[in-house]
Design a protein around this motif. Structure first.
Motif, PDB file in Angstrom:
ATOM      1  N   GLY A   1      -8.606  12.121   3.677  1.00  0.00           N
ATOM      2  CA  GLY A   1      -9.437  12.462   2.528  1.00  0.00           C
ATOM      3  C   GLY A   1      -8.761  11.973   1.269  1.00  0.00           C
ATOM      4  O   GLY A   1      -8.348  10.819   1.190  1.00  0.00           O
ATOM      5  N   ASP A   2      -8.600  12.855   0.304  1.00  0.00           N
ATOM      6  CA  ASP A   2      -7.931  12.449  -0.929  1.00  0.00           C
ATOM      7  C   ASP A   2      -6.501  12.976  -1.003  1.00  0.00           C
ATOM      8  O   ASP A   2      -5.907  13.055  -2.066  1.00  0.00           O
ATOM      9  CB  ASP A   2      -8.736  12.880  -2.161  1.00  0.00           C
ATOM     10  CG  ASP A   2      -8.876  14.383  -2.294  1.00  0.00           C
ATOM     11  OD1 ASP A   2      -8.331  15.125  -1.446  1.00  0.00           O
ATOM     12  OD2 ASP A   2      -9.530  14.830  -3.255  1.00  0.00           O
ATOM     13  N   ARG A   3      -5.943  13.323   0.156  1.00  0.00           N
ATOM     14  CA  ARG A   3      -4.577  13.859   0.202  1.00  0.00           C
ATOM     15  C   ARG A   3      -3.622  12.887   0.864  1.00  0.00           C
ATOM     16  O   ARG A   3      -3.936  12.269   1.881  1.00  0.00           O
ATOM     17  CB  ARG A   3      -4.534  15.157   0.996  1.00  0.00           C
ATOM     18  CG  ARG A   3      -5.129  16.327   0.264  1.00  0.00           C
ATOM     19  CD  ARG A   3      -4.980  17.616   1.036  1.00  0.00           C
ATOM     20  NE  ARG A   3      -3.587  17.924   1.322  1.00  0.00           N
ATOM     21  CZ  ARG A   3      -3.212  18.711   2.330  1.00  0.00           C
ATOM     22  NH1 ARG A   3      -4.104  19.233   3.139  1.00  0.00           N
ATOM     23  NH2 ARG A   3      -1.940  18.954   2.543  1.00  0.00           N
ATOM     24  N   LEU A   4      -2.436  12.813   0.290  1.00  0.00           N
ATOM     25  CA  LEU A   4      -1.313  12.110   0.898  1.00  0.00           C
ATOM     26  C   LEU A   4      -0.395  13.187   1.453  1.00  0.00           C
ATOM     27  O   LEU A   4       0.000  14.104   0.728  1.00  0.00           O
ATOM     28  CB  LEU A   4      -0.570  11.267  -0.142  1.00  0.00           C
ATOM     29  CG  LEU A   4       0.752  10.653   0.325  1.00  0.00           C
ATOM     30  CD1 LEU A   4       0.522   9.648   1.444  1.00  0.00           C
ATOM     31  CD2 LEU A   4       1.465   9.999  -0.852  1.00  0.00           C
TER      32      LEU A   4
ATOM     33  N   GLN B   1       0.827  -1.198   0.000  1.00  0.00           N
ATOM     34  CA  GLN B   1       0.000   0.000   0.000  1.00  0.00           C
ATOM     35  C   GLN B   1       0.869   1.258   0.000  1.00  0.00           C
ATOM     36  O   GLN B   1       0.585   2.216  -0.737  1.00  0.00           O
ATOM     37  CB  GLN B   1      -0.947  -0.014   1.205  1.00  0.00           C
ATOM     38  CG  GLN B   1      -2.020  -1.066   1.105  1.00  0.00           C
ATOM     39  CD  GLN B   1      -2.775  -1.284   2.406  1.00  0.00           C
ATOM     40  OE1 GLN B   1      -2.404  -0.782   3.468  1.00  0.00           O
ATOM     41  NE2 GLN B   1      -3.859  -2.049   2.334  1.00  0.00           N
ATOM     42  N   ALA B   2       1.911   1.249   0.825  1.00  0.00           N
ATOM     43  CA  ALA B   2       2.809   2.403   0.876  1.00  0.00           C
ATOM     44  C   ALA B   2       3.456   2.639  -0.488  1.00  0.00           C
ATOM     45  O   ALA B   2       3.493   3.773  -0.986  1.00  0.00           O
ATOM     46  CB  ALA B   2       3.882   2.195   1.951  1.00  0.00           C
ATOM     47  N   PHE B   3       3.947   1.566  -1.099  1.00  0.00           N
ATOM     48  CA  PHE B   3       4.562   1.717  -2.418  1.00  0.00           C
ATOM     49  C   PHE B   3       3.533   2.124  -3.465  1.00  0.00           C
ATOM     50  O   PHE B   3       3.815   2.930  -4.349  1.00  0.00           O
ATOM     51  CB  PHE B   3       5.308   0.453  -2.829  1.00  0.00           C
ATOM     52  CG  PHE B   3       6.619   0.301  -2.127  1.00  0.00           C
ATOM     53  CD1 PHE B   3       7.627   1.234  -2.278  1.00  0.00           C
ATOM     54  CD2 PHE B   3       6.849  -0.779  -1.298  1.00  0.00           C
ATOM     55  CE1 PHE B   3       8.836   1.114  -1.610  1.00  0.00           C
ATOM     56  CE2 PHE B   3       8.054  -0.919  -0.625  1.00  0.00           C
ATOM     57  CZ  PHE B   3       9.056   0.030  -0.787  1.00  0.00           C
ATOM     58  N   GLY B   4       2.320   1.587  -3.366  1.00  0.00           N
ATOM     59  CA  GLY B   4       1.261   1.951  -4.299  1.00  0.00           C
ATOM     60  C   GLY B   4       0.896   3.424  -4.221  1.00  0.00           C
ATOM     61  O   GLY B   4       0.494   4.032  -5.220  1.00  0.00           O
ATOM     62  N   LEU B   5       1.023   3.996  -3.036  1.00  0.00           N
ATOM     63  CA  LEU B   5       0.759   5.420  -2.846  1.00  0.00           C
ATOM     64  C   LEU B   5       1.973   6.282  -3.167  1.00  0.00           C
ATOM     65  O   LEU B   5       1.868   7.510  -3.202  1.00  0.00           O
ATOM     66  CB  LEU B   5       0.305   5.690  -1.400  1.00  0.00           C
ATOM     67  CG  LEU B   5      -1.058   5.124  -1.011  1.00  0.00           C
ATOM     68  CD1 LEU B   5      -1.250   5.185   0.499  1.00  0.00           C
ATOM     69  CD2 LEU B   5      -2.165   5.879  -1.726  1.00  0.00           C
TER      70      LEU B   5
ATOM     71  N   ALA C   1       7.537   7.714   0.437  1.00  0.00           N
ATOM     72  CA  ALA C   1       8.993   7.572   0.522  1.00  0.00           C
ATOM     73  C   ALA C   1       9.465   7.142   1.912  1.00  0.00           C
ATOM     74  O   ALA C   1      10.553   6.598   2.053  1.00  0.00           O
ATOM     75  CB  ALA C   1       9.671   8.885   0.132  1.00  0.00           C
ATOM     76  N   GLY C   2       8.676   7.395   2.945  1.00  0.00           N
ATOM     77  CA  GLY C   2       9.092   7.053   4.303  1.00  0.00           C
ATOM     78  C   GLY C   2       8.001   7.384   5.295  1.00  0.00           C
ATOM     79  O   GLY C   2       6.908   7.809   4.929  1.00  0.00           O
ATOM     80  N   THR C   3       8.324   7.193   6.560  1.00  0.00           N
ATOM     81  CA  THR C   3       7.362   7.457   7.626  1.00  0.00           C
ATOM     82  C   THR C   3       7.744   8.740   8.349  1.00  0.00           C
ATOM     83  O   THR C   3       8.928   9.111   8.349  1.00  0.00           O
ATOM     84  CB  THR C   3       7.342   6.285   8.630  1.00  0.00           C
ATOM     85  OG1 THR C   3       8.647   6.098   9.151  1.00  0.00           O
ATOM     86  CG2 THR C   3       6.838   5.018   7.996  1.00  0.00           C
TER      87      THR C   3
END
Length: 179
Positions: free
Chosen positions: A154-157, A139-143, A146-148
């Motif tokens: 919402g629709d923001r990363l 999921q992290a790679f799909g989004l 780059a790190g924690t």
């Protein structure tokens, strides 16, 4: 962001969640127990949970900082099996200094997890925990994270630490439908 990836992140039944099922905003937190920024900013997430009953928080343990981070994530996910994820997570985030498997177990026990059951669940549920951690990684790679820490609100990363004000503003923005 790819909406299919976000739907997968939000509909992941194995990820620990706290808050009302009908909350109007879900804050997804990708975190690592050895991440100093995660530790500094985790209090903002706890404060948001305490102050805003319309928010639910979903944690994505993403142990990218080595074997001790992996052991801590496995411990937290094992604690999830006894309903103690949130308190173990908080204990691990509040811990300062070097972590070791023994110290992680002690922190979990002090937080209220049953230590014997925790060890048993870590072993008996190893495959399920492996699968959950692998899912969080994908999921992290799909989004494109780059790190924690990283947050989906919402629709923001949002990558990097959020203080209480910025976290609250991101939630309010999501409520208004602007990410």
């Amino acid at each position: 962001m790819d909406s299919d990836v976000v739907r997968g992140v939000l509909s992941d039944p194995g990820s620990p969640v706290v808050g009302a099922a009908d909350a109007d905003v879900t804050v997804v937190v990708f975190t690592d127990y050895l991440c100093s920024v995660c530790k500094r900013t985790d209090g903002a997430v706890r404060m948001l949970r305490a102050e805003d009953p319309r928010v639910r928080v979903m944690w994505k343990d993403w142990p990218i900082r080595g074997p001790i981070a992996d052991f801590a994530a496995r411990t937290a996910l094992a604690a999830h099996r006894q309903g103690a994820y949130a308190v173990v997570h908080a204990g691990l985030m509040e811990a300062r200094g070097t972590l070791s498997p023994e110290r992680i177990d002690a922190i979990a026990a002090r937080a209220g997890a049953d230590g014997a059951r925790l060890a048993a669940d870590r072993k008996a549920s190893a495959r399920e925990i492996d699968a959950q951690l692998a899912k969080h990684n994908l999921q992290a790679f799909g989004l494109g994270i780059a790190g924690t820490p990283a947050y989906v609100i919402g629709d923001r990363l949002i990558e990097g630490g959020l203080d209480a004000r910025r976290l609250k503003n991101a939630v309010e923005s999501a409520r208004r439908g602007r990410g």
